[in-house]
Each structure stands twice: as C-alpha cells, then as structure tokens.
Scaffold this motif. Structure first.
Motif, PDB file in Angstrom:
ATOM      1  N   ASN A   1       0.776  -1.224  -0.101  1.00 26.15           N
ATOM      2  CA  ASN A   1      -0.100  -0.203  -0.080  1.00 26.15           C
ATOM      3  C   ASN A   1       0.918   1.317  -0.104  1.00 26.15           C
ATOM      4  O   ASN A   1       0.398   2.342  -0.632  1.00 26.15           O
ATOM      5  CB  ASN A   1      -0.903  -0.045   1.305  1.00 26.15           C
ATOM      6  CG  ASN A   1      -1.980  -1.293   0.818  1.00 26.15           C
ATOM      7  OD1 ASN A   1      -2.516  -1.407   0.116  1.00 26.15           O
ATOM      8  ND2 ASN A   1      -2.742  -1.415   2.217  1.00 26.15           N
ATOM      9  N   ALA A   2       2.030   1.386   0.844  1.00 24.50           N
ATOM     10  CA  ALA A   2       2.744   2.409   0.667  1.00 24.50           C
ATOM     11  C   ALA A   2       3.458   2.632  -0.562  1.00 24.50           C
ATOM     12  O   ALA A   2       3.482   3.932  -1.019  1.00 24.50           O
ATOM     13  CB  ALA A   2       3.864   2.437   1.824  1.00 24.50           C
ATOM     14  N   LEU A   3       3.916   1.537  -1.173  1.00 23.05           N
ATOM     15  CA  LEU A   3       4.542   1.649  -2.518  1.00 23.05           C
ATOM     16  C   LEU A   3       3.492   1.961  -3.620  1.00 23.05           C
ATOM     17  O   LEU A   3       3.894   2.975  -4.478  1.00 23.05           O
ATOM     18  CB  LEU A   3       5.028   0.213  -2.986  1.00 23.05           C
ATOM     19  CG  LEU A   3       5.980   0.230  -4.384  1.00 23.05           C
ATOM     20  CD1 LEU A   3       7.210   1.169  -4.265  1.00 23.05           C
ATOM     21  CD2 LEU A   3       6.445  -1.259  -4.603  1.00 23.05           C
ATOM     22  N   VAL A   4       2.296   1.542  -3.354  1.00 24.18           N
ATOM     23  CA  VAL A   4       1.334   2.096  -4.449  1.00 24.18           C
ATOM     24  C   VAL A   4       0.905   3.373  -4.230  1.00 24.18           C
ATOM     25  O   VAL A   4       0.847   4.161  -5.200  1.00 24.18           O
ATOM     26  CB  VAL A   4       0.052   1.205  -4.482  1.00 24.18           C
ATOM     27  CG1 VAL A   4      -1.254   1.767  -5.186  1.00 24.18           C
ATOM     28  CG2 VAL A   4       0.544  -0.218  -4.973  1.00 24.18           C
ATOM     29  N   LYS A   5       0.817   3.779  -3.104  1.00 20.40           N
ATOM     30  CA  LYS A   5       0.526   5.431  -2.811  1.00 20.40           C
ATOM     31  C   LYS A   5       1.674   6.265  -3.238  1.00 20.40           C
ATOM     32  O   LYS A   5       1.474   7.328  -3.927  1.00 20.40           O
ATOM     33  CB  LYS A   5       0.434   5.384  -1.254  1.00 20.40           C
ATOM     34  CG  LYS A   5      -0.139   6.876  -0.854  1.00 20.40           C
ATOM     35  CD  LYS A   5      -0.296   7.164   0.745  1.00 20.40           C
ATOM     36  CE  LYS A   5      -1.551   6.330   1.109  1.00 20.40           C
ATOM     37  NZ  LYS A   5      -1.485   6.452   2.403  1.00 20.40           N
ATOM     38  N   LYS A   6       3.006   5.771  -3.097  1.00 18.24           N
ATOM     39  CA  LYS A   6       3.969   6.645  -3.652  1.00 18.24           C
ATOM     40  C   LYS A   6       4.079   6.801  -5.175  1.00 18.24           C
ATOM     41  O   LYS A   6       4.404   7.620  -5.766  1.00 18.24           O
ATOM     42  CB  LYS A   6       5.392   5.776  -3.124  1.00 18.24           C
ATOM     43  CG  LYS A   6       6.726   6.616  -3.543  1.00 18.24           C
ATOM     44  CD  LYS A   6       7.845   5.986  -3.102  1.00 18.24           C
ATOM     45  CE  LYS A   6       9.021   6.419  -3.600  1.00 18.24           C
ATOM     46  NZ  LYS A   6      10.411   5.710  -3.169  1.00 18.24           N
ATOM     47  N   VAL A   7       3.834   5.508  -5.949  1.00 14.23           N
ATOM     48  CA  VAL A   7       3.803   5.749  -7.301  1.00 14.23           C
ATOM     49  C   VAL A   7       2.750   6.391  -7.779  1.00 14.23           C
ATOM     50  O   VAL A   7       2.691   7.311  -8.598  1.00 14.23           O
ATOM     51  CB  VAL A   7       3.458   4.296  -7.803  1.00 14.23           C
ATOM     52  CG1 VAL A   7       3.206   4.255  -9.375  1.00 14.23           C
ATOM     53  CG2 VAL A   7       4.848   3.333  -7.632  1.00 14.23           C
ATOM     54  N   ILE A   8       1.421   6.467  -7.258  1.00 17.17           N
ATOM     55  CA  ILE A   8       0.230   7.340  -7.440  1.00 17.17           C
ATOM     56  C   ILE A   8       0.474   8.636  -7.310  1.00 17.17           C
ATOM     57  O   ILE A   8       0.161   9.341  -8.166  1.00 17.17           O
ATOM     58  CB  ILE A   8      -1.077   6.813  -6.830  1.00 17.17           C
ATOM     59  CG1 ILE A   8      -1.525   5.525  -7.365  1.00 17.17           C
ATOM     60  CG2 ILE A   8      -2.102   7.831  -6.939  1.00 17.17           C
ATOM     61  CD1 ILE A   8      -2.829   4.744  -6.702  1.00 17.17           C
ATOM     62  N   LEU A   9       0.955   9.132  -6.054  1.00 18.99           N
ATOM     63  CA  LEU A   9       1.390  10.322  -5.876  1.00 18.99           C
ATOM     64  C   LEU A   9       2.487  11.009  -6.714  1.00 18.99           C
ATOM     65  O   LEU A   9       2.385  12.298  -7.196  1.00 18.99           O
ATOM     66  CB  LEU A   9       1.735  10.502  -4.512  1.00 18.99           C
ATOM     67  CG  LEU A   9       0.633  10.201  -3.483  1.00 18.99           C
ATOM     68  CD1 LEU A   9       1.177  10.455  -1.926  1.00 18.99           C
ATOM     69  CD2 LEU A   9      -0.588  11.537  -3.710  1.00 18.99           C
ATOM     70  N   SER A  10       3.246   9.971  -7.355  1.00 19.80           N
ATOM     71  CA  SER A  10       4.377  10.702  -8.249  1.00 19.80           C
ATOM     72  C   SER A  10       3.957  10.757  -9.799  1.00 19.80           C
ATOM     73  O   SER A  10       4.543  11.445 -10.485  1.00 19.80           O
ATOM     74  CB  SER A  10       5.345   9.792  -8.289  1.00 19.80           C
ATOM     75  OG  SER A  10       5.216   8.616  -8.762  1.00 19.80           O
ATOM     76  N   GLN A  11       2.611  10.650  -9.952  1.00 15.43           N
ATOM     77  CA  GLN A  11       2.122  10.464 -11.279  1.00 15.43           C
ATOM     78  C   GLN A  11       1.472  12.116 -11.645  1.00 15.43           C
ATOM     79  O   GLN A  11       0.792  12.603 -10.639  1.00 15.43           O
ATOM     80  CB  GLN A  11       1.056   9.520 -11.543  1.00 15.43           C
ATOM     81  CG  GLN A  11       1.462   8.160 -11.610  1.00 15.43           C
ATOM     82  CD  GLN A  11       2.453   7.625 -12.657  1.00 15.43           C
ATOM     83  OE1 GLN A  11       2.215   8.245 -13.829  1.00 15.43           O
ATOM     84  NE2 GLN A  11       3.060   7.032 -12.296  1.00 15.43           N
ATOM     85  N   PRO A  12       1.717  12.676 -12.902  1.00 16.88           N
ATOM     86  CA  PRO A  12       1.131  13.887 -12.959  1.00 16.88           C
ATOM     87  C   PRO A  12      -0.326  13.663 -13.079  1.00 16.88           C
ATOM     88  O   PRO A  12      -0.812  12.598 -13.445  1.00 16.88           O
ATOM     89  CB  PRO A  12       1.710  14.432 -14.068  1.00 16.88           C
ATOM     90  CG  PRO A  12       3.011  13.485 -14.379  1.00 16.88           C
ATOM     91  CD  PRO A  12       2.748  12.210 -13.606  1.00 16.88           C
ATOM     92  N   ALA A  13      -0.981  15.030 -12.966  1.00 23.43           N
ATOM     93  CA  ALA A  13      -2.615  14.936 -12.973  1.00 23.43           C
ATOM     94  C   ALA A  13      -3.225  14.261 -14.531  1.00 23.43           C
ATOM     95  O   ALA A  13      -4.033  13.710 -14.364  1.00 23.43           O
ATOM     96  CB  ALA A  13      -2.959  16.318 -12.817  1.00 23.43           C
TER      97      ALA A  13
END
Length: 106
Positions: free
Chosen positions: A82-94
């Motif tokens: 979950n922490a890894l997925v959250k990190k990847v999602i937050l690093s994506q541009p809008a």
C-alpha cells in the motif's frame, strides 16, 4: 545436591520452552495491537518475534506458529505494498492520472 541440580536443569528446560511459546503469542499480540492502533513499531515487533519463533527448534514445527507467521507476513507485505502504490500514484502527473482512470474505467 544431585537432586537439586536435576531440578534446576528441569526448570531451566521448561522455562526455555515456555519462553519460545511466548514469542509466538507475543507476535500475535503485537499484530493485534498494530491492527487496533496502526503503530508501525508493533508490526516490526511482531515480525521480529515470529522470526525468532520460526528458527527455534521447539516452536518451528508448531501449527500455531505457521498460522501466526502467515498473518503477520500478510499484514506486513500488504502495508508495504500500500505504501509503494501510494508513492507511485502520488508521483504521477495529473494528466497521467486522468488517462489511468479512463483506461481502467473508473
């Protein structure tokens, strides 16, 4: 004197077995505490306790140890995922997020 030394050896053996069984129980208690409060130190303590019990000759073949080990590691890896997925999602541009949501139908 011989009887006393045999008694001490017997007590020491019983305490050693009980101490390792306590590691299994301790891991479950730490996991329950993590599930209740979400404190990551409790999850780390659960992993450490179950690892100690898994390498000990007295507890490594107990079914309860395997059950709790599975529960601890399932929770440990789901938290890390979950922490890894959250990190990847937050690093994506809008714009990428809009494309992802359209592609997945959400």
């Amino acid at each position: 004197m011989k009887k006393i030394s045999v008694l001490f050896i017997g007590v020491a053996f019983c305490l050693n077995v009980q101490a390792q069984n306590n590691k299994v129980t301790s891991a479950k208690m730490h996991l329950d505490e993590f599930n209740t409060h979400g404190d990551s130190t409790e999850l780390s303590a659960a992993v450490e306790a179950i690892n100690d019990a898994a390498v000990n000759d007295k507890t490594k073949d107990e079914p309860k140890m395997y059950l709790y080990r599975g529960e601890v590691y399932l929770r440990y890896f789901s938290v890390r995922l979950n922490a890894l997925v959250k990190k990847v999602i937050l690093s994506q541009p809008a714009n990428d997020m809009k494309a992802i949501s359209k592609a997945t139908g959400q």
